[in-house]
Write a protein that holds these residues in place. Structure first.
Motif, PDB file in Angstrom:
ATOM      1  N   VAL A   5      -0.565 -17.750   0.614  1.00 60.91           N
ATOM      2  CA  VAL A   5      -1.340 -17.518   1.830  1.00 60.91           C
ATOM      3  C   VAL A   5      -2.060 -16.175   1.744  1.00 60.91           C
ATOM      4  O   VAL A   5      -1.716 -15.308   0.940  1.00 60.91           O
ATOM      5  N   VAL A   6      -3.062 -16.016   2.601  1.00 61.84           N
ATOM      6  CA  VAL A   6      -3.850 -14.779   2.680  1.00 61.84           C
ATOM      7  C   VAL A   6      -3.368 -13.989   3.885  1.00 61.84           C
ATOM      8  O   VAL A   6      -3.412 -14.482   5.018  1.00 61.84           O
ATOM      9  N   THR A   7      -2.918 -12.756   3.651  1.00 65.47           N
ATOM     10  CA  THR A   7      -2.354 -11.957   4.744  1.00 65.47           C
ATOM     11  C   THR A   7      -3.082 -10.636   4.983  1.00 65.47           C
ATOM     12  O   THR A   7      -2.676  -9.861   5.855  1.00 65.47           O
ATOM     13  N   GLY A   8      -4.135 -10.368   4.228  1.00 63.02           N
ATOM     14  CA  GLY A   8      -4.888  -9.138   4.447  1.00 63.02           C
ATOM     15  C   GLY A   8      -6.281  -9.238   3.866  1.00 63.02           C
ATOM     16  O   GLY A   8      -6.494  -9.903   2.850  1.00 63.02           O
ATOM     17  N   LEU A   9      -7.241  -8.587   4.529  1.00 62.97           N
ATOM     18  CA  LEU A   9      -8.639  -8.605   4.094  1.00 62.97           C
ATOM     19  C   LEU A   9      -9.241  -7.208   4.220  1.00 62.97           C
ATOM     20  O   LEU A   9      -8.901  -6.451   5.140  1.00 62.97           O
ATOM     21  N   GLY A  10     -10.155  -6.885   3.328  1.00 69.00           N
ATOM     22  CA  GLY A  10     -10.881  -5.621   3.408  1.00 69.00           C
ATOM     23  C   GLY A  10     -12.183  -5.709   2.647  1.00 69.00           C
ATOM     24  O   GLY A  10     -12.280  -6.442   1.665  1.00 69.00           O
ATOM     25  N   ALA A  80      -9.386  -2.168  -0.845  1.00 70.17           N
ATOM     26  CA  ALA A  80      -7.963  -2.449  -0.991  1.00 70.17           C
ATOM     27  C   ALA A  80      -7.131  -1.761   0.084  1.00 70.17           C
ATOM     28  O   ALA A  80      -6.164  -2.345   0.603  1.00 70.17           O
ATOM     29  N   VAL A  81      -7.479  -0.527   0.427  1.00 68.26           N
ATOM     30  CA  VAL A  81      -6.758   0.183   1.487  1.00 68.26           C
ATOM     31  C   VAL A  81      -6.888  -0.567   2.806  1.00 68.26           C
ATOM     32  O   VAL A  81      -5.909  -0.744   3.544  1.00 68.26           O
ATOM     33  N   GLN A  82      -8.094  -1.025   3.124  1.00 64.21           N
ATOM     34  CA  GLN A  82      -8.281  -1.815   4.349  1.00 64.21           C
ATOM     35  C   GLN A  82      -7.388  -3.051   4.348  1.00 64.21           C
ATOM     36  O   GLN A  82      -6.736  -3.382   5.351  1.00 64.21           O
ATOM     37  N   ALA A  83      -7.382  -3.762   3.218  1.00 65.59           N
ATOM     38  CA  ALA A  83      -6.616  -5.008   3.132  1.00 65.59           C
ATOM     39  C   ALA A  83      -5.114  -4.746   3.225  1.00 65.59           C
ATOM     40  O   ALA A  83      -4.385  -5.496   3.883  1.00 65.59           O
ATOM     41  N   MET A  84      -4.645  -3.679   2.580  1.00 63.30           N
ATOM     42  CA  MET A  84      -3.220  -3.353   2.650  1.00 63.30           C
ATOM     43  C   MET A  84      -2.811  -2.981   4.074  1.00 63.30           C
ATOM     44  O   MET A  84      -1.751  -3.402   4.564  1.00 63.30           O
ATOM     45  N   GLU A  85      -3.642  -2.209   4.739  1.00 71.12           N
ATOM     46  CA  GLU A  85      -3.347  -1.853   6.126  1.00 71.12           C
ATOM     47  C   GLU A  85      -3.356  -3.098   7.013  1.00 71.12           C
ATOM     48  O   GLU A  85      -2.511  -3.261   7.898  1.00 71.12           O
ATOM     49  N   ASP A  86      -4.310  -3.988   6.761  1.00 72.43           N
ATOM     50  CA  ASP A  86      -4.412  -5.218   7.539  1.00 72.43           C
ATOM     51  C   ASP A  86      -3.190  -6.106   7.340  1.00 72.43           C
ATOM     52  O   ASP A  86      -2.741  -6.780   8.276  1.00 72.43           O
ATOM     53  N   ASN A  88      -0.125  -5.185   6.769  1.00 77.02           N
ATOM     54  CA  ASN A  88       1.076  -4.576   7.360  1.00 77.02           C
ATOM     55  C   ASN A  88       2.294  -4.748   6.458  1.00 77.02           C
ATOM     56  O   ASN A  88       3.427  -4.883   6.939  1.00 77.02           O
ATOM     57  N   LEU A  89       2.075  -4.719   5.154  1.00 73.75           N
ATOM     58  CA  LEU A  89       3.179  -4.816   4.199  1.00 73.75           C
ATOM     59  C   LEU A  89       4.043  -3.552   4.256  1.00 73.75           C
ATOM     60  O   LEU A  89       3.520  -2.441   4.302  1.00 73.75           O
ATOM     61  N   ASP A  90       5.343  -3.739   4.225  1.00 70.08           N
ATOM     62  CA  ASP A  90       6.286  -2.624   4.117  1.00 70.08           C
ATOM     63  C   ASP A  90       6.666  -2.504   2.646  1.00 70.08           C
ATOM     64  O   ASP A  90       7.510  -3.262   2.143  1.00 70.08           O
ATOM     65  N   LEU A  91       6.063  -1.555   1.954  1.00 66.36           N
ATOM     66  CA  LEU A  91       6.289  -1.433   0.520  1.00 66.36           C
ATOM     67  C   LEU A  91       7.698  -0.967   0.181  1.00 66.36           C
ATOM     68  O   LEU A  91       8.150  -1.139  -0.955  1.00 66.36           O
ATOM     69  N   THR A  92       8.408  -0.414   1.148  1.00 62.73           N
ATOM     70  CA  THR A  92       9.785   0.010   0.884  1.00 62.73           C
ATOM     71  C   THR A  92      10.740  -1.179   0.877  1.00 62.73           C
ATOM     72  O   THR A  92      11.886  -1.048   0.430  1.00 62.73           O
ATOM     73  N   ALA A  93      10.258  -2.318   1.363  1.00 58.63           N
ATOM     74  CA  ALA A  93      11.126  -3.493   1.473  1.00 58.63           C
ATOM     75  C   ALA A  93      10.899  -4.505   0.359  1.00 58.63           C
ATOM     76  O   ALA A  93      11.425  -5.621   0.420  1.00 58.63           O
TER      77      ALA A  93
END
Length: 414
Positions: A5-10, A80-86, A88-93
């Motif tokens: 699935v697609v979960t972020g766009l930028g 990429a920054v826009q898409a990552m923020e969009d 809402n991935l928790d990279l620590t998890a």
């Protein structure tokens, strides 16, 4: 096979430096064509392009990073920054080895290459090259820089298939997730080809429009008077995620990526097969992989760049796959954005996804009179966007060398 699935766009492109602005301008039929300001194009046959406006990478990169990266990498990083923020991935998890970057680039650091060679030739031929000359021009550097930005240690590389590159990158990321080799990918593409040498090369091929007195209507796919493409630039990023992983963290899901395929024309260096045989096969295979039939497809964003030969070849392929009895509407949004080369398919993937979200088929603008060679049973949306339920949207991308790549997105239904 796992679902994707697609979960972020930028995005950063000539019609907007974020997804919302970009999509609103696409729906409104805005055109980005203008006289080139990046360099003096007065001696070229073609003098128009679609340039990114008001781009400021300082929110993503510090001053030293900007000096050490070519513009195509800066477009990649901001997208990429826009898409990552969009997303809402928790990279620590998540294990950093479960997140990869597959980022498409067609030409790489053209401006870097030109400026360094120019300095060398115009100087005293003493080799005073910038120590970052090679890293700045390498096509894979965008993927590398995105991984460094976030500490992403999974699969990381750059595919190149000319103007099919964006879809190639998306397809590769899709397949790796389906095979269980990653949970998340940052994918897409970027290009910064509006430079004197890159632009001059395409101009010399007589591939670009010479409608220099009216830049906003120079890109006119399917129009009887079209005379070539208009170069664009920019980047776009998608976050692709394994469905169960996205569901478990309660992610916002834009759409499901359900099919992708590539073929080769094996015909000519720069011209498509006139009957669209390779393109037709790519579409057919992508639809079959998605578990769909041609009747299920509501919208197809065409590669159509506004060249006399290419547009008709693609529509011949569409007719082979879909025939007369279909629900399909088609359009080419390059009429508004220009042709972003290696980044084209990435921004057009966003358009396909947003068409599903908003039930809107964007138009092919600048059409005064349709080419009489267009098959009569193909419904080309012209000049004004169409409101229509879109459950399945496809996007085509083709490249010099005979590369064909198609992706299929479907409305997310849980």
């Amino acid at each position: 096979m796992k679902r994707v699935v697609v979960t972020g766009l930028g995005t950063v492109n000539p019609l907007g430096n974020d997804v919302t602005t970009f999509w609103n301008n696409i729906k409104a039929g805005k055109n980005a064509g203008q006289k080139i300001t990046r360099f003096d194009a007065s001696k070229f046959r073609s003098q128009v392009a679609c340039q990114v406006q008001e781009f400021d990478p300082s929110g993503v990169l510090d001053r030293n990073e900007i000096k050490r990266t070519d513009l195509f990498t800066q477009y990649a990083l901001v997208s990429a920054v826009q898409a990552m923020e969009d997303s809402n991935l928790d990279l620590t998890a998540i294990d950093p080895f479960d997140i990869g970057v597959i980022w498409g680039v067609g030409q790489g650091g053209m401006q870097t290459f030109e400026s360094e060679v120019e300095n060398y030739v115009n100087g005293d031929y003493t080799p005073r090259f910038n120590p970052f000359f090679i890293p700045k021009l390498l096509v894979n550097m965008a993927a590398g820089m995105i991984s460094m930005k976030y500490g992403l240690q999974g699969i990381n590389y750059t595919p190149v298939s000319a103007c099919a590159t964006g879809n190639t990158a998306i397809m590769d990321a899709f397949n790796y997730i389906r095979l269980g080799k990653a949970k998340v990918f940052v994918t897409g593409g970027s290009e910064a080809g509006i430079t004197s040498a890159s632009f001059g090369g395409f101009s010399a091929m007589k591939a670009m429009s010479t409608r220099n007195d009216d830049p906003q209507t120079a890109s006119r796919p399917f129009d009887k008077e079209r005379d070539g493409f208009v170069m664009g630039e920019g980047g776009a990023a998608l976050i692709l995620e394994e469905y169960e992983h996205a569901k478990a963290r309660g992610a916002k899901i834009y759409a499901e990526l359900v099919g992708a395929a590539m073929t080769a024309d094996a015909y000519h260096m720069t011209s498509p097969h006139p009957e669209g045989l390779g393109a037709a096969k790519a579409m057919q295979l992508a639809i079959e992989e998605a578990g769909l039939t041609p009747k299920d497809v509501d919208y197809l964003n065409l590669h159509a760049t506004s060249t006399p030969v290419g547009d008709i070849a693609e529509l011949n392929a569409v007719q082979k796959v879909f025939g007369a009895d279909s629900n399909l509407h088609v359009s080419s949004t390059k009429s508004m954005t220009g042709h972003l080369l290696g980044a084209a398919a990435a921004i057009e993937a966003i358009i396909a996804i947003k068409s599903i979200n908003d039930n809107v088929v964007p138009a092919t603008t600048n059409v005064t009179e349709l080419d009489e060679n267009i098959p009569a049973d193909i419904r080309v949306v012209t000049n004004q966007s169409l409101e229509k339920e879109v459950k399945v949207a496809m996007s085509n991308a083709f490249g010099f060398g005979g590369h064909n790549a198609t992706v299929v997105f479907k409305k997310y239904e849980g």
